[in-house]
Design a protein around this motif. Structure first.
Motif, PDB file in Angstrom:
ATOM      1  N   ALA A   1      53.307  19.108  45.924  1.00  0.00           N
ATOM      2  CA  ALA A   1      53.088  19.247  44.851  1.00  0.00           C
ATOM      3  C   ALA A   1      52.974  17.923  44.045  1.00  0.00           C
ATOM      4  O   ALA A   1      52.334  16.797  44.315  1.00  0.00           O
ATOM      5  N   SER A   2      53.724  17.845  42.884  1.00  0.00           N
ATOM      6  CA  SER A   2      53.636  16.483  42.059  1.00  0.00           C
ATOM      7  C   SER A   2      54.322  15.513  42.833  1.00  0.00           C
ATOM      8  O   SER A   2      54.183  14.298  42.341  1.00  0.00           O
TER       9      SER A   2
ATOM     10  N   ILE B   1      63.631  20.874  46.055  1.00  0.00           N
ATOM     11  CA  ILE B   1      63.939  21.779  46.980  1.00  0.00           C
ATOM     12  C   ILE B   1      63.564  20.882  48.494  1.00  0.00           C
ATOM     13  O   ILE B   1      62.723  20.428  48.440  1.00  0.00           O
TER      14      ILE B   1
ATOM     15  N   PHE C   1      60.372  19.083  48.066  1.00  0.00           N
ATOM     16  CA  PHE C   1      59.417  19.913  46.719  1.00  0.00           C
ATOM     17  C   PHE C   1      60.014  19.519  45.386  1.00  0.00           C
ATOM     18  O   PHE C   1      61.279  19.756  45.476  1.00  0.00           O
TER      19      PHE C   1
ATOM     20  N   PRO D   1      60.479  21.531  41.587  1.00  0.00           N
ATOM     21  CA  PRO D   1      61.047  22.939  41.481  1.00  0.00           C
ATOM     22  C   PRO D   1      59.355  23.743  41.305  1.00  0.00           C
ATOM     23  O   PRO D   1      58.584  23.070  40.648  1.00  0.00           O
ATOM     24  N   VAL D   2      59.267  24.591  42.323  1.00  0.00           N
ATOM     25  CA  VAL D   2      58.080  25.481  42.153  1.00  0.00           C
ATOM     26  C   VAL D   2      58.381  26.692  42.501  1.00  0.00           C
ATOM     27  O   VAL D   2      59.478  27.171  42.881  1.00  0.00           O
ATOM     28  N   ALA D   3      57.627  27.928  41.961  1.00  0.00           N
ATOM     29  CA  ALA D   3      57.773  29.320  42.220  1.00  0.00           C
ATOM     30  C   ALA D   3      56.394  29.775  41.950  1.00  0.00           C
ATOM     31  O   ALA D   3      55.603  29.166  41.390  1.00  0.00           O
ATOM     32  N   GLY D   4      56.312  31.086  42.302  1.00  0.00           N
ATOM     33  CA  GLY D   4      55.145  31.856  42.228  1.00  0.00           C
ATOM     34  C   GLY D   4      55.336  33.173  42.405  1.00  0.00           C
ATOM     35  O   GLY D   4      56.448  33.593  42.255  1.00  0.00           O
TER      36      GLY D   4
END
Lengths: 79, 591
Positions: free
Chosen positions: A9-10, A50, A73, A75-78
Motif C-alpha cells: 500500500a502506501s 501490521i 502494511f 493500517p488497512v481494512a476493507g
C-alpha cells in the motif's frame, strides 16, 4: 543472512534504492537484526503498522532469521 | 413522522401506515427483521405470496449523517431458508428517508405470474404501479437506461431493479441499487432476495427525491455538533481516512494472502500466487492509467469514499470496483489472476442481477469438479453466461455453491446455512469462522467482521490462529453490527468506532439529536440484541437448530496451507454465542 522484505500500500515505494526487485526484495542483513531495525533502515513513516513474519503477526522487537519473509502494511481494512 | 408504505402485489394497491409504536426506534435492519418476524410464517415458501420483501433506510437515512445512507432489504431467504437482511449502498435509502418513508413492505403475488411491474414513488409521496412486461429478461443496465428515458430530464431519483436471475427465481439473485451516477451497480446481493422480488412480479422501483432536502432533526444544533465529531473520527482514523479511500476494499487481497487466509482454488490453500496481480495496489495503478475514477462514495454523504469505477482498456466504464469480495470470489477462489477477466465477470453478474460472492464461490466449486480448469478466466465467463445461454454448468450456477456442488459431485462445498462463505478462510481467521457458523444470515462476513481484530489489528488484537476469545469477539461484533445496520451506517464506520471512543459517543448523540428521544449507550447495544432476537427466533421457528450453526466438516479435518491448521473453536463454545437471546426476548415480550 538473507531476508525477503515486502512493503504494501502506501509503503510500496519505500524500498532502499539499489536493492533489486518489485514489491518483495531480498536484503542481506546482519545476524540479530530486528524488525525495528529494518523499519529504521527503510525510514518507514511513524505510524501504526501490521507486520507479518512468514504469515504470522510479529512484534517490532522480534529478531529476524535467515530465509524468513517480512511483510509490512500500513493500517488497512476493507471487506 | 415517518410512515410505512405497503405494496400489495396481489391487488396492486399501495397504502400508507403508521410505524407501530413498539418499532419507533427501528430503522434499517431492525425494521426489516421486525417486519419479517411479525408477518412471515417461518415455514412459508420464500417465493410464495406469504413472504414479504422489505426495503428500509436506517433511522438516520435521509439525513446528513456521514456514511449513513445504507439500505436494508429483508425477507425470508430462498437460499438459506432463514431470515435475511441484505445491505446495500446506493441512493435509494436517502431518497426514501427524505420522502419520510421508514420502509416499503411488498406483499403478495400477482395473479398473472408473467406480469412485470414497476413501482414509482414520487417526491410528494404519491405512488403508482405500471406494467412493464416489455422489460422481461432485461438486464439491470438496460432497465436503468429505460427508466432514465422515462423520467424528466431534471429529475433526481434512485432505482431499485431486478435482473433476469431474479425473474427466474434463482437462489443467488440479488437486487441492484443505483449509485450517484445512476449506474445500477450497488447490490443487496446476498441470500437470493432478487428471487423474492421476481416472485412478486416487481421489476423495478423508482424513488424520486427531486427538490427534497435532508430530513430535519429534533435538535439541529446538537446533531450538527455530533456529526462534525463523527466525521472527524472517520477522517482521522488511518483505515477510513487513508487506506480505504486510496486503495478501496481490494486493499485486502495482499494482506489476506500474506496472512494465509485468502481462500484459493475452492478453499484448498490460503495464499494466492496471483494476489499481487489482483491486488488493490495493482487495481489502483491500472485504473489510473486508464483514466478511471479511484475515489468516490457509494452514496451521498459518504466520507470514506472507497468506491471506484473499473474501465476497460479503451477507458469505458465497465463496472464498479471490483470490490474485494468479488476480486476474491472470481480471482483467488477460481485461481484467476486477470483483473479484466474478473471485471467482466463482475459486470456480467451485475447485469444478470446475481450475487458475485455466491456465484464466484459456485464457479470455484464447479472448477473443483474438474469440468473447468482453475485459472481459466475466459472459460469462467462462458460458464457464467451458460446460466441463460445453456450448456454447462447452466442454470444451476445461479442457485449457488451448494447446488453446484451437489450437481457435480464435489465434496468440498464451503457453505453455512446453504450460503457460500466469503473471502476469509475460517481456519486461519478463526474469529470470522465463528461469525460464518453462527450468523443468522448464513455465512456472512459483514455480520460480525472479526477479520478486523484477527488480522487488521483494529479494535484490539485476537490471534487469528487460535480459538481463544473468538466467540466473545464475534458475539460483540454481531450485536454492534446489527445496531449499525439499523441506524443505516456503512459497516466501515466500525473501524474508527472500535478504536476511537468518541466516535461511538457521537453515534449516540446523533441518534438522540435526530429522533428527539433519549438514547443511551446500552440502549444502542440493546437495539443490536433485539435485532438478533428477531432473527434468531425466526430461524428457530423455520426449523434451524444448533446443527445449522456449524462450518462444513472439511474445515475441521483438512489442514489449510501455509499454516497447516484446522478450525478449532468448539461446537459447545459456539453454542453459547446467543446466550443473551432468551432474556432479551423476554424483555421484548416475545419469548
Amino acid at each position: 543472512m538473507d531476508v525477503d522484505i515486502a512493503l504494501f500500500a502506501s509503503l510500496s515505494d519505500l524500498h532502499m534504492p539499489g536493492v533489486p526487485g518489485g514489491r518483495t526484495r531480498t536484503y542481506s542483513l546482519a545476524d540479530g537484526t530486528t524488525i525495528a531495525d529494518v523499519i529504521g533502515m527503510l525510514d518507514l513513516p511513524d505510524q501504526p503498522r501490521i507486520i507479518f513474519v512468514d504469515g504470522r503477526h510479529a512484534e517490532e522487537s522480534a529478531e529476524l532469521l535467515d530465509g524468513q519473509r517480512l511483510a509490512i502494511f500500513p493500517p488497512v481494512a476493507g471487506g | 413522522m415517518k410512515y410505512l408504505l405497503r405494496v400489495d402485489m396481489s391487488n396492486l394497491t399501495v397504502t400508507k401506515e403508521d410505524v407501530p409504536e413498539a418499532w419507533v426506534r427501528y430503522g434499517g435492519r431492525a425494521l426489516t427483521s421486525a417486519v419479517v418476524f411479525k408477518e412471515v410464517p417461518p415455514t412459508a415458501d420464500p417465493l410464495g405470496p406469504d413472504n414479504v420483501l422489505v426495503f428500509a433506510p436506517g433511522t438516520l437515512g435521509g439525513t446528513t449523517t456521514p456514511n449513513g445512507g445504507r439500505l436494508s432489504v429483508g425477507a425470508k431467504s430462498p437460499l438459506t431458508g432463514g431470515i435475511k437482511e441484505s445491505n446495500s449502498g446506493g441512493q435509494a435509502a436517502h431518497a426514501l428517508g427524505r420522502i419520510g418513508i421508514a420502509g416499503v413492505i411488498v406483499t403478495g403475488k400477482p395473479a398473472d405470474s408473467d406480469a412485470l411491474y414497476m413501482l414509482t414513488i414520487e417526491a410528494d409521496g404519491s405512488t403508482k404501479i405500471d406494467r412493464v412486461d416489455q422489460w422481461k429478461g432485461a438486464g439491470n443496465y438496460a432497465v436503468a437506461d429505460a427508466i432514465k428515458g422515462m423520467r424528466p430530464a431534471d429529475d433526481r431519483y434512485a432505482t431499485i431493479t431486478n435482473g433476469p436471475a431474479g425473474e427466474a427465481g434463482m437462489k443467488a439473485a440479488g437486487i441492484a441499487i443505483s449509485d450517484m451516477k445512476g449506474y445500477p451497480n450497488r447490490f443487496a446481493g446476498r441470500g437470493g432476495l432478487g428471487a423474492v422480488m421476481g416472485s412478486k412480479g416487481l421489476k423495478a422501483i423508482v424513488i424520486s427525491d427531486k427538490g427534497l432536502s435532508y430530513t430535519e432533526h429534533a435538535d439541529k444544533e446538537a446533531f450538527n455538533a455530533a456529526m462534525r465529531r463523527f466525521s472527524s473520527a472517520l477522517k482521522e482514523h488511518p483505515v477510513s481516512g487513508q487506506g480505504l479511500p486510496t486503495y478501496g476494499t481490494n486493499i485486502l487481497t495482499n494482506i489476506l494472502s500474506e496472512a494465509g487466509g485468502l481462500p484459493t482454488r475452492n478453499f484448498s490453500t490460503g495464499s494466492f500466487e496471483g494476489a499481487e496481480a489482483t491486488s488493490g495496489e495493482r487495481q489502483r495503478e491500472v485504473t489510473l492509467e486508464r483514466g478511471g475514477n479511484v475515489q468516490h462514495g457509494c452514496h451521498t454523504g459518504c466520507v470514506i469514499q472507497c468506491s471506484r469505477y473499473w474501465v476497460d482498456k479503451d477507458g469505458h466504464y465497465k463496472t464498479k470496483g471490483p470490490e474485494y469480495e468479488t476480486v476474491w470470489s472470481f480471482g483467488a477462489d477460481c485461481g484467476i489472476d486477470d483483473l479484466d477477466d474478473i471485471a467482466e465477470l463482475d459486470r456480467t453478474c451485475g447485469d444478470m442481477g446475481i450475487d458475485t460472492i455466491e456465484t464466484g464461490a459456485a464457479m470455484a466449486v464447479y472448477m473443483d469438479s474438474g469440468k473447468l480448469a482453475f485459472g481459466d478466466g475466459k472459460g469462467a465467463l462462458v460458464a457464467l453466461k451458460s446460466i441463460f445461454a445453456g450448456g454447462e454448468p447452466g442454470r444451476v450456477l445461479g442457485d449457488g455453491a451448494e447446488a453446484v456442488g451437489k450437481a457435480f459431485g464435489v465434496s468440498r462445498i464451503p457453505v453455512v446455512k446453504h450460503q457460500a462463505l466469503p473471502a476469509y478462510d475460517p481456519r486461519s481467521v478463526m474469529g470470522i469462522g465463528v461469525t460464518y457458523a453462527t450468523s443468522t444470515m448464513g455465512a456472512d462476513h459483514t455480520a460480525g467482521y472479526a477479520v478486523a481484530t484477527n488480522i487488521l489489528k483494529v479494535g484490539g488484537d485476537v490471534d487469528p490462529l487460535k480459538p481463544e476469545g473468538q466467540v466473545e469477539l464475534s458475539r460483540n461484533l454481531q450485536i454492534a453490527t446489527a445496531m449499525l445496520d439499523s441506524l443505516g451506517f456503512c459497516i466501515f464506520v466500525a473501524f474508527p468506532v472500535l478504536d476511537i471512543p468518541d466516535a461511538f459517543t457521537a453515534i449516540h448523540d446523533m441518534a438522540e439529536a435526530h429522533t428527539g428521544q433519549p438514547w443511551d449507550v446500552d440502549g444502542l447495544m440493546q437495539l443490536g440484541k433485539e435485532v438478533l432476537v428477531f432473527e434468531r427466533l425466526f430461524n428457530e421457528r423455520a426449523g434451524m437448530t444448533a446443527d445449522d450453526d456449524r462450518l462444513p466438516e472439511f474445515f475441521k479435518t483438512d489442514e489449510l496451507p501455509p499454516h497447516n491448521i484446522v478450525f478449532e473453536v468448539t461446537d459447545a463454545e459456539m453454542d453459547t454465542l446467543y446466550d443473551f437471546v432468551p432474556e432479551t426476548a423476554k424483555g421484548m415480550g416475545i419469548s
